[in-house]
Motif scaffolding. Structure first.
Motif, PDB file in Angstrom:
ATOM      1  N   ASP A 178      -0.316 -25.698  -7.563  1.00 34.60           N
ATOM      2  CA  ASP A 178       0.000 -25.578  -6.144  1.00 34.60           C
ATOM      3  C   ASP A 178      -1.271 -25.972  -5.394  1.00 34.60           C
ATOM      4  O   ASP A 178      -2.160 -25.136  -5.184  1.00 34.60           O
ATOM      5  CB  ASP A 178       0.404 -24.140  -5.814  1.00 34.60           C
ATOM      6  CG  ASP A 178       0.649 -23.933  -4.320  1.00 34.60           C
ATOM      7  OD1 ASP A 178       0.504 -24.910  -3.555  1.00 34.60           O
ATOM      8  OD2 ASP A 178       0.977 -22.806  -3.917  1.00 34.60           O
ATOM      9  N   PRO A 179      -1.401 -27.252  -5.011  1.00 34.38           N
ATOM     10  CA  PRO A 179      -2.656 -27.738  -4.430  1.00 34.38           C
ATOM     11  C   PRO A 179      -2.996 -27.102  -3.084  1.00 34.38           C
ATOM     12  O   PRO A 179      -4.163 -27.011  -2.722  1.00 34.38           O
ATOM     13  CB  PRO A 179      -2.426 -29.253  -4.290  1.00 34.38           C
ATOM     14  CG  PRO A 179      -0.943 -29.422  -4.275  1.00 34.38           C
ATOM     15  CD  PRO A 179      -0.386 -28.325  -5.109  1.00 34.38           C
ATOM     16  N   LYS A 180      -1.991 -26.651  -2.350  1.00 34.06           N
ATOM     17  CA  LYS A 180      -2.266 -26.046  -1.044  1.00 34.06           C
ATOM     18  C   LYS A 180      -2.998 -24.713  -1.188  1.00 34.06           C
ATOM     19  O   LYS A 180      -3.870 -24.383  -0.392  1.00 34.06           O
ATOM     20  CB  LYS A 180      -0.956 -25.834  -0.281  1.00 34.06           C
ATOM     21  CG  LYS A 180      -0.292 -27.137   0.166  1.00 34.06           C
ATOM     22  CD  LYS A 180       0.977 -26.841   0.958  1.00 34.06           C
ATOM     23  CE  LYS A 180       1.642 -28.142   1.411  1.00 34.06           C
ATOM     24  NZ  LYS A 180       2.891 -27.879   2.170  1.00 34.06           N
ATOM     25  N   ASN A 181      -2.618 -23.949  -2.193  1.00 39.49           N
ATOM     26  CA  ASN A 181      -3.211 -22.632  -2.389  1.00 39.49           C
ATOM     27  C   ASN A 181      -4.206 -22.588  -3.542  1.00 39.49           C
ATOM     28  O   ASN A 181      -4.719 -21.521  -3.886  1.00 39.49           O
ATOM     29  CB  ASN A 181      -2.110 -21.594  -2.639  1.00 39.49           C
ATOM     30  CG  ASN A 181      -1.188 -21.432  -1.443  1.00 39.49           C
ATOM     31  OD1 ASN A 181      -1.607 -20.956  -0.391  1.00 39.49           O
ATOM     32  ND2 ASN A 181       0.053 -21.861  -1.591  1.00 39.49           N
ATOM     33  N   ASN A 182      -4.485 -23.754  -4.144  1.00 35.68           N
ATOM     34  CA  ASN A 182      -5.423 -23.845  -5.265  1.00 35.68           C
ATOM     35  C   ASN A 182      -5.077 -22.873  -6.393  1.00 35.68           C
ATOM     36  O   ASN A 182      -5.933 -22.179  -6.939  1.00 35.68           O
ATOM     37  CB  ASN A 182      -6.861 -23.597  -4.796  1.00 35.68           C
ATOM     38  CG  ASN A 182      -7.447 -24.802  -4.096  1.00 35.68           C
ATOM     39  OD1 ASN A 182      -7.104 -25.069  -2.955  1.00 35.68           O
ATOM     40  ND2 ASN A 182      -8.313 -25.528  -4.773  1.00 35.68           N
ATOM     41  N   VAL A 183      -3.787 -22.819  -6.718  1.00 35.32           N
ATOM     42  CA  VAL A 183      -3.320 -21.967  -7.811  1.00 35.32           C
ATOM     43  C   VAL A 183      -2.690 -22.847  -8.888  1.00 35.32           C
ATOM     44  O   VAL A 183      -1.921 -23.763  -8.580  1.00 35.32           O
ATOM     45  CB  VAL A 183      -2.285 -20.939  -7.315  1.00 35.32           C
ATOM     46  CG1 VAL A 183      -1.796 -20.076  -8.479  1.00 35.32           C
ATOM     47  CG2 VAL A 183      -2.884 -20.058  -6.228  1.00 35.32           C
ATOM     48  N   ILE A 184      -3.027 -22.593 -10.130  1.00 33.87           N
ATOM     49  CA  ILE A 184      -2.408 -23.274 -11.263  1.00 33.87           C
ATOM     50  C   ILE A 184      -1.538 -22.248 -11.978  1.00 33.87           C
ATOM     51  O   ILE A 184      -2.032 -21.228 -12.461  1.00 33.87           O
ATOM     52  CB  ILE A 184      -3.454 -23.855 -12.227  1.00 33.87           C
ATOM     53  CG1 ILE A 184      -4.277 -24.942 -11.517  1.00 33.87           C
ATOM     54  CG2 ILE A 184      -2.773 -24.447 -13.462  1.00 33.87           C
ATOM     55  CD1 ILE A 184      -5.418 -25.479 -12.353  1.00 33.87           C
ATOM     56  N   VAL A 235       2.932 -15.588  -0.373  1.00 32.02           N
ATOM     57  CA  VAL A 235       2.389 -16.261   0.814  1.00 32.02           C
ATOM     58  C   VAL A 235       3.516 -16.663   1.748  1.00 32.02           C
ATOM     59  O   VAL A 235       3.445 -16.477   2.967  1.00 32.02           O
ATOM     60  CB  VAL A 235       1.555 -17.497   0.400  1.00 32.02           C
ATOM     61  CG1 VAL A 235       1.152 -18.297   1.635  1.00 32.02           C
ATOM     62  CG2 VAL A 235       0.335 -17.074  -0.394  1.00 32.02           C
ATOM     63  N   LEU A 236       4.597 -17.207   1.187  1.00 36.59           N
ATOM     64  CA  LEU A 236       5.734 -17.679   1.981  1.00 36.59           C
ATOM     65  C   LEU A 236       6.369 -16.551   2.781  1.00 36.59           C
ATOM     66  O   LEU A 236       6.533 -16.641   3.994  1.00 36.59           O
ATOM     67  CB  LEU A 236       6.779 -18.318   1.064  1.00 36.59           C
ATOM     68  CG  LEU A 236       8.112 -18.693   1.741  1.00 36.59           C
ATOM     69  CD1 LEU A 236       7.894 -19.782   2.763  1.00 36.59           C
ATOM     70  CD2 LEU A 236       9.127 -19.118   0.696  1.00 36.59           C
ATOM     71  N   VAL A 237       6.730 -15.459   2.111  1.00 40.92           N
ATOM     72  CA  VAL A 237       7.436 -14.386   2.800  1.00 40.92           C
ATOM     73  C   VAL A 237       6.544 -13.724   3.842  1.00 40.92           C
ATOM     74  O   VAL A 237       7.007 -13.315   4.909  1.00 40.92           O
ATOM     75  CB  VAL A 237       7.994 -13.361   1.791  1.00 40.92           C
ATOM     76  CG1 VAL A 237       6.891 -12.515   1.194  1.00 40.92           C
ATOM     77  CG2 VAL A 237       9.036 -12.467   2.459  1.00 40.92           C
ATOM     78  N   PRO A 252     -12.320 -22.818  -5.558  1.00 35.52           N
ATOM     79  CA  PRO A 252     -12.030 -22.746  -6.997  1.00 35.52           C
ATOM     80  C   PRO A 252     -10.558 -22.460  -7.262  1.00 35.52           C
ATOM     81  O   PRO A 252      -9.878 -21.809  -6.478  1.00 35.52           O
ATOM     82  CB  PRO A 252     -12.906 -21.578  -7.463  1.00 35.52           C
ATOM     83  CG  PRO A 252     -13.969 -21.450  -6.421  1.00 35.52           C
ATOM     84  CD  PRO A 252     -13.335 -21.859  -5.139  1.00 35.52           C
ATOM     85  N   TYR A 253     -10.084 -22.970  -8.390  1.00 34.26           N
ATOM     86  CA  TYR A 253      -8.697 -22.757  -8.775  1.00 34.26           C
ATOM     87  C   TYR A 253      -8.521 -21.373  -9.392  1.00 34.26           C
ATOM     88  O   TYR A 253      -9.415 -20.852 -10.049  1.00 34.26           O
ATOM     89  CB  TYR A 253      -8.250 -23.823  -9.777  1.00 34.26           C
ATOM     90  CG  TYR A 253      -8.068 -25.190  -9.144  1.00 34.26           C
ATOM     91  CD1 TYR A 253      -6.906 -25.506  -8.454  1.00 34.26           C
ATOM     92  CD2 TYR A 253      -9.070 -26.147  -9.221  1.00 34.26           C
ATOM     93  CE1 TYR A 253      -6.738 -26.738  -7.869  1.00 34.26           C
ATOM     94  CE2 TYR A 253      -8.912 -27.389  -8.634  1.00 34.26           C
ATOM     95  CZ  TYR A 253      -7.745 -27.679  -7.949  1.00 34.26           C
ATOM     96  OH  TYR A 253      -7.588 -28.893  -7.357  1.00 34.26           O
ATOM     97  N   ARG A 254      -7.353 -20.799  -9.154  1.00 34.04           N
ATOM     98  CA  ARG A 254      -6.993 -19.524  -9.758  1.00 34.04           C
ATOM     99  C   ARG A 254      -5.827 -19.764 -10.706  1.00 34.04           C
ATOM    100  O   ARG A 254      -4.871 -20.455 -10.373  1.00 34.04           O
ATOM    101  CB  ARG A 254      -6.591 -18.520  -8.671  1.00 34.04           C
ATOM    102  CG  ARG A 254      -6.321 -17.115  -9.206  1.00 34.04           C
ATOM    103  CD  ARG A 254      -6.380 -16.105  -8.059  1.00 34.04           C
ATOM    104  NE  ARG A 254      -5.462 -16.455  -6.981  1.00 34.04           N
ATOM    105  CZ  ARG A 254      -4.187 -16.106  -6.945  1.00 34.04           C
ATOM    106  NH1 ARG A 254      -3.656 -15.433  -7.966  1.00 34.04           N
ATOM    107  NH2 ARG A 254      -3.415 -16.423  -5.923  1.00 34.04           N
ATOM    108  N   LEU A 255      -5.917 -19.197 -11.908  1.00 31.67           N
ATOM    109  CA  LEU A 255      -4.851 -19.316 -12.886  1.00 31.67           C
ATOM    110  C   LEU A 255      -3.934 -18.100 -12.787  1.00 31.67           C
ATOM    111  O   LEU A 255      -4.409 -16.970 -12.684  1.00 31.67           O
ATOM    112  CB  LEU A 255      -5.424 -19.417 -14.307  1.00 31.67           C
ATOM    113  CG  LEU A 255      -6.410 -20.559 -14.585  1.00 31.67           C
ATOM    114  CD1 LEU A 255      -6.717 -20.631 -16.070  1.00 31.67           C
ATOM    115  CD2 LEU A 255      -5.883 -21.878 -14.087  1.00 31.67           C
TER     116      LEU A 255
END
Length: 599
Positions: A374-380, A555-557, A356-359
């Motif tokens: 951000d399709p990789k992390n399913n975040v809008i 996530v990146l750092v 599921p997507y997270r806003l």
């Protein structure tokens, strides 16, 4: 003359009439008895129909129906085959056991017709009540009816309650809260389904599952409603035995402060009290040791709840309009997220339905776009400084309006990703978004974007954090992420990341939202006490060509740090599902130098 030897006990001709006047306290109790019989007959649907014009009450179900043996059992007072066969073919635990259903027909009406179908046969029973000890009794006719499905229909005419009337709303409420609430059992009253028990989202839940000696499990939940604008549909403590409520729900009112009486409702299952139920189901045997053990346990839970409510009020800072606006924004965002994910269940294969997507709202005034995925992390991500996201006045609660806008922007982001990425139309979407942004700025130039309200929440998470030893949690309460953040002085997004990384473990879901017990929260917060999440250190240097925002930066750092060896001892990875690093509060500057050196 009585002779020596065994004396037989016999029932008088007036027994059914006497019982009909003493067993049911009101018409609602009598109707519940027949609805319960339908449940015990494995019915999926029960229809209760009352017509005040022709003074008719009909109770009809699609259960197993009755054959000749079933009819004999139905009219056998004070005995029930349900005692000998306590489970239905579908595995339901039967509720009835006193054999009093037949006596309630005289309580409801002057006459009735009962039609029942089973195994291709139809049995019709008619009876007219003409006063105490009078009347011919029930008369039955059996005939073939192979085309009819199984079930039972009782039609009562000349109702005893025609002068006082039948309050349909009250009947629905009684049925909602006093009969089994299962997905495969639905009751209709005058063609409208009785609602399943549902509680306001603002309710605080206190859940338990305890084993009491010589009784067994006592489980359930007690809810406290903190929202004045959304009152409870029912109040009191409902004790259920095999799914049916027994006794007076207001029986525990004396233990509650007057200000909380209309804010508390409990649903407690105590099947071990089955043998302690009084004959009229109006309560339990007052000298029952088992019942007193349950009362003592419930009283203890209520005392704990009252203490928690008092503590929460003392810790609650004074609220102003800004707090209400922030709360409304958070509710609207969660609601839009839930509605979006529900709508994707039937979407085509291009949508990843397993994640599921997270806003998430971004607080950066320099962001040029409205929403992005951000399709990789399913975040809008949604730009909180988007001029469309405004609070219209200081008297306006933004929840309902923002919910629609959040949902629209999320759909736009999905459309841009799906259509733009797949068909080379990304530039077209960017121009479209840019035009919308420019128009919105002109239209809403005199209003305040929600980003200005949320900006006040940012800051060093550890500076606001409250020590674990200074927080008192309730052993029964189910806490939300928002609750944990507020109690420990942490940002909601930071606590959410702890959950996503597996540091904060959920014990149960309620209405699709994860809930946590005190031990889950204490375990998590103890691990990070005295530490700061590295992603909240705002001036870390990220790669200049990377477009990640919000959660993606965290996530990146974390991935960068996790990929390096020889990490300093002041760094701690608390994540079990994904890396989530924290730095000791006293070593932030040292960490920045180390991190920049790595880069």
């Amino acid at each position: 003359m009585v002779k020596s030897g065994q004396v037989s006990r016999q029932a008088g001709n007036n027994l059914a009439s006497v019982m009909s006047r003493s067993v049911a306290k009101d018409v609602y109790t009598a109707i519940i008895e027949f609805v319960t019989n339908s449940y015990d007959a494995d019915a999926l649907i029960v229809k209760v129909q009352y017509n005040s014009i022709d003074d008719t009450l009909i109770i009809e179900d699609d259960g197993t129906g009755m054959d000749q043996e079933g009819i004999r059992n139905f009219y056998r007072i004070g005995d029930s085959e349900k005692i000998r066969n306590p489970f239905t073919a579908k595995g339901r635990r039967k509720i009835g056991k006193f054999g009093i259903g037949t006596t309630l027909l005289e309580y409801l009406a002057e006459r009735y017709v009962m039609e029942t179908w089973k195994d291709g046969k139809k049995i019709t029973v008619r009876e007219k009540f003409e006063g105490m000890g009078k009347g011919k009794g029930p008369e039955a006719v059996i005939e073939d009816d192979p085309g009819h499905i199984s079930g039972t229909k009782i039609t009562c005419r000349g109702t005893r309650f025609s002068k006082t009337g039948l309050d349909i709303s009250a009947l629905k409420k009684v049925l909602e809260w006093q009969v089994p609430c299962l997905p495969d059992f639905t009751v209709y009253v005058n063609r409208k389904p009785v609602s399943k028990r549902n509680l306001a989202a603002s309710c605080i839940e206190y859940a338990f599952d305890e084993v009491i000696k010589d009784l067994g499990n006592v489980s359930g939940s007690i809810f406290y409603n903190k929202n004045d604008s959304e009152p409870l549909k029912a109040t009191g403590i409902f004790i259920y035995v095999f799914g049916r409520s027994v006794g007076n729900p207001q029986g525990f009112y004396h233990l509650l402060p007057p200000s909380t009486v209309n804010r508390v409702v409990g649903m407690i299952s105590a099947d071990g009290l089955d043998d302690e139920i009084s004959f009229d189901r109006g309560g339990f045997k007052q000298d029952s040791v088992k019942y007193h053990a349950v009362k003592k346990f419930i009283s203890g839970v209520l005392e704990s709840i009252i203490q928690d409510i008092t503590y929460s009020k003392q810790k609650e800072p004074p609220r102003d309009k800004t707090d209400e606006i922030k709360e409304g924004i958070a509710i609207a965002l969660k609601s839009a997220e839930s509605e979006l994910n529900k709508s994707l269940v039937n979407a085509d294969g291009n949508i990843n339905k397993n994640h599921p997507y997270r806003l998430e709202l971004l607080l950066d005034e320099e962001i040029p776009w409205i929403s992005r995925i951000d399709p990789k992390n399913n975040v809008i991500y949604i730009n909180a400084y988007n001029p469309q996201l405004v609070v219209y006045s200081s008297k306006t609660n933004p929840t309902s309006a923002l919910n629609v806008v959040f949902l629209t922007l999320a759909i736009n982001a999905l459309a841009e990703d799906q259509v733009g990425a797949n068909n080379g139309n990304s530039d077209l979407f960017k121009r479209f978004a840019q035009t919308r942004m420019e128009v919105a700025k002109r239209l809403f130039s005199n209003f305040t974007p929600i980003g200005h309200y949320l900006k006040q929440q940012q800051g060093n998470d550890e500076q606001k954090a409250i020590a674990v030893s200074d927080v008192r949690l309730n052993p029964y309460r189910l806490y939300s992420i928002e609750d944990a953040a507020k109690l420990f002085g942490r940002d909601i997004d930071a606590v959410t990341r702890l959950y996503m990384a597996g540091t904060l473990r959920s014990c149960v879901k309620r209405r699709g939202i994860d809930r946590f017990r005190q031990e889950d929260i204490l375990s998590c917060m103890s691990k990070i006490e005295g530490y700061i999440e590295i992603g909240s250190v705002s001036d870390i240097l990220f790669p200049s060509d990377h477009e990640s925002e919000g959660a993606a930066k965290h996530v990146l750092v974390n991935k960068i740090i996790d990929s390096r060896g020889n990490k300093p001892e002041y760094l701690k990875n608390v994540g079990s599902i994904a890396p989530l690093y924290f730095v000791k509060a006293n070593n932030v500057e040292e960490f920045k130098r180390w991190y920049n050196g790595v880069e």
